[in-house]
Design a protein around this motif. Structure first.
Motif, PDB file in Angstrom:
ATOM      1  N   GLN A 110      -2.510  -3.902  -7.379  1.00 38.04           N
ATOM      2  CA  GLN A 110      -2.748  -4.525  -6.070  1.00 38.04           C
ATOM      3  C   GLN A 110      -1.866  -5.773  -5.900  1.00 38.04           C
ATOM      4  OE1 GLN A 110      -6.781  -5.786  -5.571  1.00 38.04           O
ATOM      5  NE2 GLN A 110      -6.512  -6.368  -3.459  1.00 38.04           N
ATOM      6  N   LYS A 111      -1.765  -6.585  -6.941  1.00 36.67           N
ATOM      7  CA  LYS A 111      -0.898  -7.774  -6.871  1.00 36.67           C
ATOM      8  C   LYS A 111       0.567  -7.357  -6.681  1.00 36.67           C
ATOM      9  CE  LYS A 111      -3.931 -10.578  -9.714  1.00 36.67           C
ATOM     10  NZ  LYS A 111      -4.173 -11.143 -11.034  1.00 36.67           N
ATOM     11  N   LEU A 117       4.905  -5.453  -0.377  1.00 38.64           N
ATOM     12  CA  LEU A 117       4.659  -5.487   1.073  1.00 38.64           C
ATOM     13  C   LEU A 117       5.320  -6.706   1.731  1.00 38.64           C
ATOM     14  CD1 LEU A 117       0.929  -4.333   1.346  1.00 38.64           C
ATOM     15  CD2 LEU A 117       2.983  -3.077   2.021  1.00 38.64           C
ATOM     16  N   GLU A 118       5.280  -7.822   1.030  1.00 35.91           N
ATOM     17  CA  GLU A 118       5.934  -9.011   1.574  1.00 35.91           C
ATOM     18  C   GLU A 118       7.455  -8.794   1.692  1.00 35.91           C
ATOM     19  OE1 GLU A 118       4.725 -11.818   2.868  1.00 35.91           O
ATOM     20  OE2 GLU A 118       2.734 -10.934   2.613  1.00 35.91           O
ATOM     21  N   GLY A 126       9.831  -3.446  11.963  1.00 35.32           N
ATOM     22  CA  GLY A 126       8.662  -2.821  12.627  1.00 35.32           C
ATOM     23  C   GLY A 126       7.332  -3.233  12.017  1.00 35.32           C
ATOM     24  N   GLN A 127       6.471  -3.679  12.852  1.00 27.60           N
ATOM     25  CA  GLN A 127       5.106  -4.040  12.444  1.00 27.60           C
ATOM     26  C   GLN A 127       4.263  -2.789  12.120  1.00 27.60           C
ATOM     27  OE1 GLN A 127       3.306  -6.900  12.256  1.00 27.60           O
ATOM     28  NE2 GLN A 127       4.993  -8.283  12.634  1.00 27.60           N
ATOM     29  N   ASP A 132       0.596   0.387   8.529  1.00 29.55           N
ATOM     30  CA  ASP A 132       0.231   1.666   7.878  1.00 29.55           C
ATOM     31  C   ASP A 132       0.122   1.502   6.367  1.00 29.55           C
ATOM     32  OD1 ASP A 132       2.138   3.797  10.155  1.00 29.55           O
ATOM     33  OD2 ASP A 132       0.157   2.863  10.349  1.00 29.55           O
ATOM     34  N   THR A 133       1.064   0.777   5.765  1.00 26.53           N
ATOM     35  CA  THR A 133       1.056   0.571   4.312  1.00 26.53           C
ATOM     36  C   THR A 133      -0.184  -0.212   3.884  1.00 26.53           C
ATOM     37  OG1 THR A 133       3.485   0.531   4.373  1.00 26.53           O
ATOM     38  CG2 THR A 133       2.425  -0.268   2.367  1.00 26.53           C
ATOM     39  N   ILE A 134      -0.519  -1.241   4.627  1.00 32.62           N
ATOM     40  CA  ILE A 134      -1.710  -2.046   4.319  1.00 32.62           C
ATOM     41  C   ILE A 134      -2.973  -1.192   4.451  1.00 32.62           C
ATOM     42  CG2 ILE A 134      -3.132  -3.970   5.104  1.00 32.62           C
ATOM     43  CD1 ILE A 134      -0.540  -5.451   5.759  1.00 32.62           C
TER      44      ILE A 134
END
Length: 195
Positions: A110-111, A117-118, A126-127, A132-134
């Protein structure tokens, strides 16, 4: 004096005994609430069936029988602990360690996923892709936390079954029948199978 019983003649017999014995017999019959003749017949029947000697006030046969049954009972309990309860406890402990390792691994992932992701957010305009990934990561976390809650619930249920078995087993006396003991084991196994 003669009595008719099931179509056969039974001749009555007489036994002579002293007054002290007569008083004892009267007290026994009065205490039991039965006629003296019935109490006497039941005493004869008891000694005939039990093969006991009325002179043996210590009743060594009964003591030996109770001690043997107690040893058998303790042996049965030890066997059940070695064959059933200890292996189950080992497996539950092993599962707990395994689940902890999985949780630690997922926490590390997760870390790592947050860092990725950052970087993706900075690289991608694109937001939608980020959202979607989150969403996928959160779904995985929900599944993991649901699995952990289910595991804790299973441990609680097993603890309850084990404590119930121990409490019932400790409640058994020396005169508890083998059938009751077998029913306790059968019931405990059935409860564990239903987990």
């Amino acid at each position: 004096m003669e009595l008719q019983k099931n179509g056969r003649d039974n001749t009555m017999r007489t036994i002579k005994y002293d007054m002290q014995t007569a008083h004892k017999m009267e007290r026994i019959a009065l205490k039991l609430g039965r006629p003296q003749r019935l109490v006497f017949a039941q005493m004869v029947d008891y000694f005939h069936r039990s093969k006991k000697d009325p002179k043996d006030v210590n009743d060594e046969l009964l003591k030996n029988t109770l001690l043997k049954q107690h040893r058998d009972y303790i042996g049965f309990i030890r066997t059940q602990e070695n064959d059933l309860l200890i292996p189950i406890k080992r497996e539950v402990d092993r599962m707990t360690r395994s689940q902890k390792n999985i949780v630690d691994f997922f926490n590390g992932q997760q870390k790592h996923n947050r860092v990725v992701l950052e970087v993706d957010r900075e690289m991608l305009d694109g937001q939608k892709r980020l959202a979607d990934t989150i969403k996928v990561a959160l779904g995985s976390l929900d599944g993991i936390s649901g699995s952990l809650a289910s595991k804790e619930s299973m441990k609680e249920q097993f603890r309850f079954i084990l404590e119930n078995y121990i409490r019932t087993r400790d409640g058994f006396g020396m005169m508890t029948s083998a059938m009751e003991k077998e029913e306790l084991v059968r019931s405990t196994r059935k409860q564990i199978d239903l987990l």
